[in-house]
Design an enzyme around this catalytic site. Structure first.
Site, short mmCIF file in Angstrom:
data_model
loop_
_atom_site.label_atom_id
_atom_site.label_comp_id
_atom_site.label_asym_id
_atom_site.label_seq_id
_atom_site.Cartn_x
_atom_site.Cartn_y
_atom_site.Cartn_z
CG ASP A 1 -17.58 -4.42 29.04
OD1 ASP A 1 -18.45 -3.88 29.69
OD2 ASP A 1 -16.31 -4.36 29.76
CB ALA A 2 -14.58 -1.13 25.40
#
Length: 135
Positions: free
Chosen positions: A20-21
Site C-alpha cells: 500500500d505504501a
C-alpha cells in the site's frame, strides 16, 4: 549481521501493508512529476489509482490479460484471501479483498527486490487508469 528473510512466510496482510505504501508513493511521485501541484487536486487524482475500486479494476485487468506469473497470482490470492480485521469503506468486501491482494503483490515484489517487475506493473497501472479516466 542480518539474516536473509523469506518473504514467502509473511502474511498477505503484512505484504499488503508494505505494498500500500510503496504503490501510493509511486503514484504520488508520478502525479507531482507530471506537473500537478495543488494538494486537493493531487488527492483527488491519486484516488483514481489507489482506491480499492481502482486497484480491483487493475488486478482484474491484469488477470484478464494473463500479465501475472503463477508466483504473482499466488501472492495476489494470499493477500485477497487474508482475513482482515478492518472493514471495507465505500465498497464491497469482495472489492476490498481484491485490492488487498493487489497491495500484497506490490509489497511482495518490493520486498523480494523485484523492482523492475514492480515498476513495470506500476507503469502499466498508470497507463491503464489514465486511459480509463480519459474515456
Amino acid at each position: 549481521m542480518t539474516k536473509e528473510k523469506d518473504y514467502n512466510l509473511l502474511s498477505g496482510l503484512t505484504l499488503a501493508y508494505v505494498g500500500d505504501a510503496i504503490y501510493e508513493t509511486y503514484i504520488r511521485d508520478y502525479l507531482v512529476r507530471s506537473g500537478h501541484t495543488r494538494p486537493n487536486q493531487l488527492h483527488r487524482m491519486a484516488t483514481n489509482y489507489v482506491s480499492a475500486k481502482g486497484q480491483h479494476y487493475l488486478i482484474e485487468k491484469m488477470m484478464e490479460t494473463d500479465m501475472l506469473s503463477e508466483e504473482e497470482l499466488k501472492v495476489y490470492k494470499r493477500g485477497r484471501n487474508a482475513k482482515s480485521h478492518t472493514s471495507a469503506k465505500n465498497t464491497s468486501v469482495f472489492v476490498y479483498r481484491s485490492s488487498t491482494g493487489f497491495e500484497a503483490l506490490m509489497g511482495y515484489l518490493h520486498l523480494t527486490g523485484q523492482k523492475m517487475r514492480m515498476e513495470e506493473l506500476i507503469t502499466w497501472c498508470i497507463k491503464e487508469i489514465g486511459e480509463k479516466t480519459n474515456e
